[in-house]
Design a protein around this motif. Structure first.
Motif, mmCIF file in Angstrom:
data_model
loop_
_atom_site.group_PDB
_atom_site.id
_atom_site.type_symbol
_atom_site.label_atom_id
_atom_site.label_comp_id
_atom_site.label_asym_id
_atom_site.label_seq_id
_atom_site.Cartn_x
_atom_site.Cartn_y
_atom_site.Cartn_z
ATOM 1 N N PHE A 279 0.872 -1.098 0.017
ATOM 2 C CA PHE A 279 -0.248 -0.070 -0.173
ATOM 3 C C PHE A 279 0.810 1.398 0.095
ATOM 4 C CE2 PHE A 279 -2.627 3.357 2.273
ATOM 5 C CZ PHE A 279 -3.541 3.283 1.320
ATOM 6 N N ALA A 280 2.041 1.142 0.633
ATOM 7 C CA ALA A 280 3.117 2.421 0.516
ATOM 8 C C ALA A 280 3.356 2.555 -0.903
ATOM 9 C CB ALA A 280 4.236 1.954 1.276
ATOM 10 N N THR A 281 3.711 1.371 -1.581
ATOM 11 C CA THR A 281 4.099 1.721 -2.911
ATOM 12 C C THR A 281 2.859 2.263 -3.749
ATOM 13 O OG1 THR A 281 5.596 -0.309 -2.963
ATOM 14 C CG2 THR A 281 4.810 0.667 -5.088
ATOM 15 N N LEU A 282 1.803 1.866 -3.497
ATOM 16 C CA LEU A 282 0.538 2.566 -4.355
ATOM 17 C C LEU A 282 0.257 3.908 -4.032
ATOM 18 C CD1 LEU A 282 -2.797 0.848 -4.686
ATOM 19 C CD2 LEU A 282 -2.954 3.018 -3.663
ATOM 20 N N GLY A 283 0.534 4.342 -2.594
ATOM 21 C CA GLY A 283 0.582 5.648 -2.170
ATOM 22 C C GLY A 283 1.617 6.529 -2.854
ATOM 23 N N GLU A 284 2.723 6.059 -3.182
ATOM 24 C CA GLU A 284 3.891 6.791 -3.521
ATOM 25 C C GLU A 284 3.633 6.964 -5.148
ATOM 26 O OE1 GLU A 284 8.732 6.942 -3.857
ATOM 27 O OE2 GLU A 284 7.544 4.928 -3.398
ATOM 28 N N GLU A 285 2.889 6.033 -5.795
ATOM 29 C CA GLU A 285 2.790 5.859 -7.314
ATOM 30 C C GLU A 285 1.691 6.789 -7.624
ATOM 31 O OE1 GLU A 285 3.581 2.457 -8.977
ATOM 32 O OE2 GLU A 285 5.330 2.016 -8.465
ATOM 33 N N PHE A 286 0.433 6.608 -6.897
ATOM 34 C CA PHE A 286 -0.730 7.203 -7.192
ATOM 35 C C PHE A 286 -1.319 8.079 -6.062
ATOM 36 C CE2 PHE A 286 -0.616 2.980 -9.604
ATOM 37 C CZ PHE A 286 -0.840 3.297 -10.765
ATOM 38 N N GLY A 287 -0.396 8.434 -5.172
ATOM 39 C CA GLY A 287 -0.828 9.472 -4.261
ATOM 40 C C GLY A 287 -2.156 9.317 -3.463
ATOM 41 N N PHE A 288 -2.695 10.409 -2.764
ATOM 42 C CA PHE A 288 -3.791 10.250 -1.955
ATOM 43 C C PHE A 288 -4.906 9.665 -2.910
ATOM 44 C CE2 PHE A 288 -7.605 12.498 -0.818
ATOM 45 C CZ PHE A 288 -7.839 11.895 0.800
ATOM 46 N N LEU A 289 -5.037 10.161 -4.038
ATOM 47 C CA LEU A 289 -6.382 9.937 -4.734
ATOM 48 C C LEU A 289 -6.376 8.397 -5.251
ATOM 49 C CD1 LEU A 289 -6.547 12.707 -7.485
ATOM 50 C CD2 LEU A 289 -7.792 12.412 -5.783
ATOM 51 N N GLY A 290 -5.134 7.764 -5.369
ATOM 52 C CA GLY A 290 -5.042 6.323 -5.596
ATOM 53 C C GLY A 290 -5.447 5.585 -4.437
ATOM 54 N N GLY A 291 -4.991 6.233 -3.051
ATOM 55 C CA GLY A 291 -5.205 5.568 -1.836
ATOM 56 C C GLY A 291 -6.745 5.358 -1.526
ATOM 57 N N ILE A 292 -7.155 6.600 -1.493
ATOM 58 C CA ILE A 292 -8.664 6.671 -0.997
ATOM 59 C C ILE A 292 -9.595 6.164 -2.022
ATOM 60 C CG2 ILE A 292 -9.128 9.081 -2.450
ATOM 61 C CD1 ILE A 292 -9.783 8.126 1.234
ATOM 62 N N ASN A 335 -3.908 -3.440 7.934
ATOM 63 C CA ASN A 335 -2.750 -3.337 7.129
ATOM 64 C C ASN A 335 -2.607 -1.601 6.919
ATOM 65 O OD1 ASN A 335 -2.005 -2.637 3.917
ATOM 66 N ND2 ASN A 335 -0.889 -4.528 4.818
ATOM 67 N N MET A 336 -3.782 -0.939 6.332
ATOM 68 C CA MET A 336 -3.617 0.466 5.985
ATOM 69 C C MET A 336 -2.996 1.216 7.247
ATOM 70 S SD MET A 336 -6.679 0.901 3.528
ATOM 71 C CE MET A 336 -6.578 0.579 1.870
ATOM 72 N N LEU A 337 -3.683 1.159 8.351
ATOM 73 C CA LEU A 337 -3.354 1.786 9.642
ATOM 74 C C LEU A 337 -1.739 1.472 9.982
ATOM 75 C CD1 LEU A 337 -6.470 1.238 11.795
ATOM 76 C CD2 LEU A 337 -5.526 3.289 10.868
ATOM 77 N N MET A 338 -1.281 0.117 9.681
ATOM 78 C CA MET A 338 -0.001 -0.354 10.102
ATOM 79 C C MET A 338 1.035 0.454 9.160
ATOM 80 S SD MET A 338 1.551 -4.186 9.793
ATOM 81 C CE MET A 338 1.388 -4.175 7.745
ATOM 82 N N VAL A 339 0.686 0.554 7.889
ATOM 83 C CA VAL A 339 1.652 1.009 6.714
ATOM 84 C C VAL A 339 1.717 2.620 7.214
ATOM 85 C CG1 VAL A 339 1.531 1.779 4.354
ATOM 86 C CG2 VAL A 339 1.040 -0.483 5.139
#
Length: 379
Positions: A279-292, A335-339
């Motif tokens: 999920f950290a990689t997804l957040g880096e590549e797609f930002g807040f929009l990808g994560g949400i 998982n998300m809270l952990m990351v």
């Protein structure tokens, strides 16, 4: 005529079942899995053979399995609940004595074509047997103490076996999933208040017993708690994971760096980038929009499951759907809270996205049970 027989007569048969298949739920599951394939391709540096392709094969097999399970009447799965639970207990005992060791933990059974993690199977088997128990039990008895002993034992036994592996994250999910089924069955809130007070006492005991011969956790688990409270105390050792994870998420900003442009994962600074910290990689590549967006799809799955459960007049099917949906919710939320650094690192992968055969197959099988409950509900 028994209730089960009447229920079976009022549900669709043959090819008509396909019409009642929850296709929006299936499409969401496939979409999230597709996100996982893209992320696994990205963290492997554009190599599809490393992680993405094996995960695709598992998804195809698992999706077919989900469809087959969905076509089988929910009455059958209710009768199989106790056998599924005993089978999962037996596998946990096999792990205890003959399991494969990896990363300092003994959690797997090597079957050659896949490394099976029985604790993943137990998450669903536990929900099945508890739902079956409360369907059998008269509703007027659910809050009486003598009828709580068996469900508590059903939760404690596998939790103790999983803690010995050791796997604190999965043990927490077992307790949480089982607790939700008991709550949904209508057990008095006073029991949950007592449980909350006991948990506070347990947390105090965990810290009080550290350094004694009676300490309740392993040393590495204590270090994880310390690291969670203050990652800066060990930025290059125990705090390295969460430090790099926060850097990855922060560098993604609002819209991200772009697909396959994550510097933390591409530079191998982020550990476990294809499993627990994907999920950290997804957040880096797609930002807040990808994560949400991913979080929104997860929550939509929960919404679909809860609506199906509330409309289902079969008590077992309703409790089963609620229990599996709750387990799935705890899965991705932990998982998300952990990351993000809001929970200790406990080794819980991101469902349908992280690399892993056991988790993928068991989750798709569990969604097959939800589909079976949805298709075969009384109409």
């Amino acid at each position: 005529m028994s209730y089960l027989e009447r229920n079976l007569k009022s549900t669709p048969r043959g090819l008509g079942k396909v019409l009642y298949f929850h296709w929006p739920l299936a499409i969401l599951i496939a979409t999230i899995s597709g996100v996982g394939f893209l992320m696994l391709y990205s963290v492997a540096g554009g190599n599809i053979l490393a992680w993405a392709q094996p995960q695709m094969y598992r998804f195809v097999v698992g999706f077919v399995m989900m469809f087959i399970i969905a076509m089988i009447p929910i009455v059958f799965w209710q009768r199989m609940a106790i056998f599924a639970y005993l089978f999962a207990i037996a596998l946990l005992l096999v792990v205890e004595f003959f399991g494969d060791v990896g990363g300092g933990a003994q959690r797997w059974i090597d079957l050659g074509f896949i490394r099976l993690q029985p604790s993943e199977l137990m998450k669903i088997a536990l929900v099945m047997v508890l739902a079956s128990y409360y369907d059998w039990l008269d509703e007027s008895q659910v809050s009486k103490p003598q009828w709580l002993l068996l469900p508590l034992a059903l939760i404690v036994i596998p939790t103790a076996l999983v803690l010995k592996q050791p796997d604190l994250g999965t043990a927490m999910l077992l307790v949480a999933g089982g607790g939700v089924v008991i709550f949904a069955a209508g057990v008095s809130l006073w029991y949950f208040a007592a449980l909350l007070a006991s948990l506070v006492g347990l947390v105090a005991a965990v810290f009080y017993t550290r350094g004694t011969e009676f300490e309740l956790l392993n040393d590495y688990q204590y270090r994880r708690i310390e690291t969670f409270l203050d990652p800066s105390i060990s930025p290059y050792a125990d705090g390295y994971h969460i430090t790099q994870s926060k850097i990855s998420l922060g560098s993604g900003g609002y819209a991200g760096r772009g697909f396959m442009e994550g510097t933390q994962s591409r530079g191998n600074f982020l550990p476990e980038k294809h499993t627990d910290f994907i999920f950290a990689t997804l957040g880096e590549e797609f930002g807040f929009l990808g994560g949400i967006t991913l979080l929104g799809m997860y929550m939509l799955i929960i919404a679909f499951c809860m609506i199906s459960a509330m409309r289902n007049k079969n008590r077992f099917a309703s409790l089963l759907t609620i229990g599996i949906a709750a387990t799935f919710f705890f899965y991705f939320s932990v998982n998300m809270l952990m990351v993000m650094g809001f929970a200790p690192v406990v080794g819980v992968p991101l469902p349908l996205v992280s690399y892993g055969g056991s988790a993928m197959m068991v989750l798709l099988g569990a969604f097959g049970l939800i589909q079976s409950a949805h298709i075969h509900r009384p109409r």
